[in-house]
Design a protein around this motif. Structure first.
Motif, PDB file in Angstrom:
ATOM      1  N   SER A 142      53.792 -14.199 -32.656  1.00 15.38           N
ATOM      2  CA  SER A 142      54.290 -13.201 -32.041  1.00 15.38           C
ATOM      3  C   SER A 142      53.078 -12.251 -31.481  1.00 15.38           C
ATOM      4  O   SER A 142      53.108 -11.751 -30.484  1.00 15.38           O
ATOM      5  CB  SER A 142      55.072 -12.196 -32.695  1.00 15.38           C
ATOM      6  N   HIS A 143      51.914 -11.981 -32.249  1.00 19.58           N
ATOM      7  CA  HIS A 143      51.019 -11.435 -32.081  1.00 19.58           C
ATOM      8  C   HIS A 143      49.712 -11.568 -33.118  1.00 19.58           C
ATOM      9  O   HIS A 143      50.056 -12.372 -34.080  1.00 19.58           O
ATOM     10  CB  HIS A 143      51.157 -10.024 -31.851  1.00 19.58           C
ATOM     11  N   PHE A 144      48.610 -11.194 -32.882  1.00 20.38           N
ATOM     12  CA  PHE A 144      47.406 -11.579 -33.665  1.00 20.38           C
ATOM     13  C   PHE A 144      47.169 -10.503 -34.880  1.00 20.38           C
ATOM     14  O   PHE A 144      45.965 -10.745 -35.545  1.00 20.38           O
ATOM     15  CB  PHE A 144      46.261 -11.940 -32.658  1.00 20.38           C
ATOM     16  N   PRO A 146      46.863  -9.236 -38.528  1.00 23.57           N
ATOM     17  CA  PRO A 146      46.620 -10.231 -39.697  1.00 23.57           C
ATOM     18  C   PRO A 146      47.900 -10.639 -40.416  1.00 23.57           C
ATOM     19  O   PRO A 146      48.094 -11.764 -40.951  1.00 23.57           O
ATOM     20  CB  PRO A 146      45.597  -9.573 -40.650  1.00 23.57           C
ATOM     21  N   ASP A 147      48.788  -9.814 -40.761  1.00 22.92           N
ATOM     22  CA  ASP A 147      50.053 -10.034 -41.475  1.00 22.92           C
ATOM     23  C   ASP A 147      51.092 -11.052 -40.626  1.00 22.92           C
ATOM     24  O   ASP A 147      51.829 -11.662 -41.283  1.00 22.92           O
ATOM     25  CB  ASP A 147      51.026  -8.592 -41.523  1.00 22.92           C
ATOM     26  N   HIS A 148      50.672 -11.350 -39.407  1.00 21.21           N
ATOM     27  CA  HIS A 148      51.484 -12.467 -38.774  1.00 21.21           C
ATOM     28  C   HIS A 148      50.812 -13.646 -38.762  1.00 21.21           C
ATOM     29  O   HIS A 148      51.497 -14.836 -38.596  1.00 21.21           O
ATOM     30  CB  HIS A 148      51.937 -12.132 -37.389  1.00 21.21           C
ATOM     31  N   ILE A 149      49.378 -14.017 -38.773  1.00 21.54           N
ATOM     32  CA  ILE A 149      48.717 -15.057 -38.640  1.00 21.54           C
ATOM     33  C   ILE A 149      48.053 -15.395 -39.866  1.00 21.54           C
ATOM     34  O   ILE A 149      47.528 -16.460 -39.804  1.00 21.54           O
ATOM     35  CB  ILE A 149      47.520 -14.859 -37.414  1.00 21.54           C
ATOM     36  N   SER A 248      60.185  -9.086 -33.600  1.00 27.13           N
ATOM     37  CA  SER A 248      58.642  -9.181 -34.059  1.00 27.13           C
ATOM     38  C   SER A 248      58.446  -7.771 -34.521  1.00 27.13           C
ATOM     39  O   SER A 248      59.256  -7.091 -35.351  1.00 27.13           O
ATOM     40  CB  SER A 248      57.790  -9.686 -32.958  1.00 27.13           C
ATOM     41  N   ASP A 249      57.191  -6.815 -33.902  1.00 31.27           N
ATOM     42  CA  ASP A 249      56.932  -5.653 -34.433  1.00 31.27           C
ATOM     43  C   ASP A 249      57.472  -4.747 -33.438  1.00 31.27           C
ATOM     44  O   ASP A 249      56.917  -3.587 -33.417  1.00 31.27           O
ATOM     45  CB  ASP A 249      55.477  -5.753 -34.699  1.00 31.27           C
ATOM     46  N   THR A 250      58.359  -4.976 -32.610  1.00 31.25           N
ATOM     47  CA  THR A 250      58.796  -3.693 -31.733  1.00 31.25           C
ATOM     48  C   THR A 250      59.225  -2.657 -32.233  1.00 31.25           C
ATOM     49  O   THR A 250      58.905  -1.649 -31.801  1.00 31.25           O
ATOM     50  CB  THR A 250      59.973  -4.367 -30.864  1.00 31.25           C
ATOM     51  N   ALA A 251      59.896  -2.744 -33.276  1.00 36.58           N
ATOM     52  CA  ALA A 251      60.471  -1.618 -34.064  1.00 36.58           C
ATOM     53  C   ALA A 251      59.973  -1.251 -35.417  1.00 36.58           C
ATOM     54  O   ALA A 251      60.193  -0.180 -36.071  1.00 36.58           O
ATOM     55  CB  ALA A 251      61.957  -1.300 -34.379  1.00 36.58           C
ATOM     56  N   ARG A 252      59.387  -2.276 -36.102  1.00 38.47           N
ATOM     57  CA  ARG A 252      58.841  -1.950 -37.485  1.00 38.47           C
ATOM     58  C   ARG A 252      59.555  -1.595 -38.330  1.00 38.47           C
ATOM     59  O   ARG A 252      60.940  -1.791 -38.384  1.00 38.47           O
ATOM     60  CB  ARG A 252      57.513  -1.128 -37.237  1.00 38.47           C
ATOM     61  N   GLU A 253      59.219  -0.343 -39.341  1.00 31.76           N
ATOM     62  CA  GLU A 253      59.810   0.091 -40.326  1.00 31.76           C
ATOM     63  C   GLU A 253      61.115   0.954 -39.725  1.00 31.76           C
ATOM     64  O   GLU A 253      60.967   1.910 -39.055  1.00 31.76           O
ATOM     65  CB  GLU A 253      59.004   0.839 -41.275  1.00 31.76           C
ATOM     66  N   ALA A 294      63.719  -8.804 -37.355  1.00 32.71           N
ATOM     67  CA  ALA A 294      62.445  -8.167 -37.062  1.00 32.71           C
ATOM     68  C   ALA A 294      61.555  -8.281 -38.482  1.00 32.71           C
ATOM     69  O   ALA A 294      62.201  -8.119 -39.510  1.00 32.71           O
ATOM     70  CB  ALA A 294      62.597  -6.530 -36.697  1.00 32.71           C
ATOM     71  N   TYR A 295      60.464  -8.594 -38.184  1.00 35.55           N
ATOM     72  CA  TYR A 295      59.561  -8.944 -39.285  1.00 35.55           C
ATOM     73  C   TYR A 295      59.240  -8.048 -40.464  1.00 35.55           C
ATOM     74  O   TYR A 295      59.210  -8.416 -41.343  1.00 35.55           O
ATOM     75  CB  TYR A 295      58.095  -9.331 -38.491  1.00 35.55           C
ATOM     76  N   HIS A 296      59.548  -6.796 -40.074  1.00 35.08           N
ATOM     77  CA  HIS A 296      59.266  -5.813 -40.992  1.00 35.08           C
ATOM     78  C   HIS A 296      60.477  -5.050 -41.419  1.00 35.08           C
ATOM     79  O   HIS A 296      60.457  -3.934 -42.119  1.00 35.08           O
ATOM     80  CB  HIS A 296      58.129  -4.631 -40.399  1.00 35.08           C
ATOM     81  N   PHE A 297      61.741  -5.470 -41.048  1.00 38.21           N
ATOM     82  CA  PHE A 297      63.010  -4.825 -41.441  1.00 38.21           C
ATOM     83  C   PHE A 297      63.015  -5.468 -43.011  1.00 38.21           C
ATOM     84  O   PHE A 297      62.591  -6.244 -43.343  1.00 38.21           O
ATOM     85  CB  PHE A 297      64.079  -5.395 -40.810  1.00 38.21           C
TER      86      PHE A 297
HETATM   87 ZN   LIG Z   1      53.311  -6.713 -38.465  1.00 35.41          ZN
END
Ligand SMILES: [Zn+2]
Length: 322
Positions: A142-144, A146-149, A248-253, A294-297
């Motif tokens: 999704s993007h670079f 560190p927590d994603h790659i 991905s990280d559009t909305a985060r926590e 979402a990755y951080h939900f």
């Molecule tokens: Zn992230």
């Protein structure tokens, strides 16, 4: 009649049944477990099977500057409203595996134990799901950040997914591999540049950049969601007449940035653009009653979005037995 106080509620007749549970002679107490069960959650989307793979949670201490346009007191209030402690943000990580029937597609790769001791369990959970890393056909990034790659390689630099083709958003690759961009940064963002090089420099020829908006795998279309990073990308996954939006990280926590979408966390590289993207995506998800992920939900990181007075609310998916 005496008022029912918190103490009398907790110790009174409601719990009297518990008091009757006396130890059985000769019965040994069960040991206290030190770990959870596997963090694996499967759900169906048309003919696709989705598997949420939990990587863990990082408890990040945050200060007054964490949200650029909200005070530390307001952020702590939002944490308290979610029954969370002040000054610490639990950042949960969940990768999404899509089995299309023909291909195994992994969206983002977990932290590989390189961010916090309380995270880095994605591969253990992949094993618990009965899947070897060498079985993954496609990795979508999704993007670079560190927590994603980080999960692409071990700490020692070995590739984890031997047979996977790695697809990355073209503007993300261009931005992070540019030495001029790197030379203009310092601190955390500079470390992100160095980390992107650690992961991608020697495998850059094997990586396939895609244009945001392109179909990247059978039934998976990339969705530009710029702002968090210059090439940050979401993914819309379709099968039959069902779909899910991997944000991905559009909305985060969700306790902070779904409820207060106008807040700009310091990790959104272009704050105003990220807010615009976030509100557009949450609004669309709420209006269309879309299933989102979402990755951080919080695990299993999927559910629905509803609109509230000042923002939005995540309604987590109910754990289904089958
Ligand atoms: Zn992230």
């Amino acid at each position: 009649m005496a008022a029912l106080t918190r103490r009398s509620f907790l110790t009174g007749p409601l719990l009297a049944a518990g008091a009757a549970t006396l130890p059985v002679p000769g019965h040994t107490a069960a040991p206290i477990a030190g770990t959870q069960g596997p963090g694996v959650y499967r759900y169906q989307l048309g003919d696709h099977q989705l598997t949420a793979l939990y990587d863990g949670t990082w408890y990040l201490p945050i200060d007054d500057k964490f949200v650029r346009n909200a005070s530390g007191a307001s952020v702590n209030e939002a944490l308290a409203a979610a029954f969370l402690a002040p000054g610490v943000l639990p950042i949960s990580f969940t990768a999404l595996l899509v089995n299309t029937g023909a291909k195994l597609v992994l969206i983002d790769t977990g932290t590989a134990g390189q961010i916090a001791d309380s995270a880095g369990f994605m591969n253990a959970n992949l094993a618990a799901a009965g899947i070897s890393p060498s079985a993954i056909d496609i990795i979508l990034i999704s993007h670079f950040h560190p927590d994603h790659i980080d999960g692409i390689k071990t700490k020692d630099g070995d590739k984890v997914f031997a047979n996977a083709e790695i697809l990355v958003p073209e503007p993300e690759l261009t931005f992070w591999m540019d030495d001029g961009n790197m030379s203009r940064t310092a601190g955390t963002v500079h470390r992100y540049f160095l980390n992107a090089r650690r992961i991608f420099k020697d495998i850059v020829k094997e990586v396939r950049p895609f244009k945001p908006g392109a179909e990247v795998a059978p039934g998976i279309v990339s969705v530009p969601a710029f702002g968090h990073t210059p090439g940050h990308t979401a993914f819309a996954i379709h099968s039959g007449n069902q779909s899910i939006l991997a944000m991905s990280d559009t909305a985060r926590e969700p306790w902070l940035f779904v409820r207060h979408p106008e807040w700009q966390p310091s990790y959104d590289m272009d704050g105003p653009l990220a807010v615009k993207t976030r509100i557009a995506m949450l609004d669309r998800a709420a209006a269309d009653r879309m299933l989102v992920e979402a990755y951080h939900f919080p695990f299993p990181a999927c559910g629905h979005i509803t609109k509230t007075g000042g923002g939005y609310e995540l309604v987590p998916a109910m754990w289904q037995p089958l």
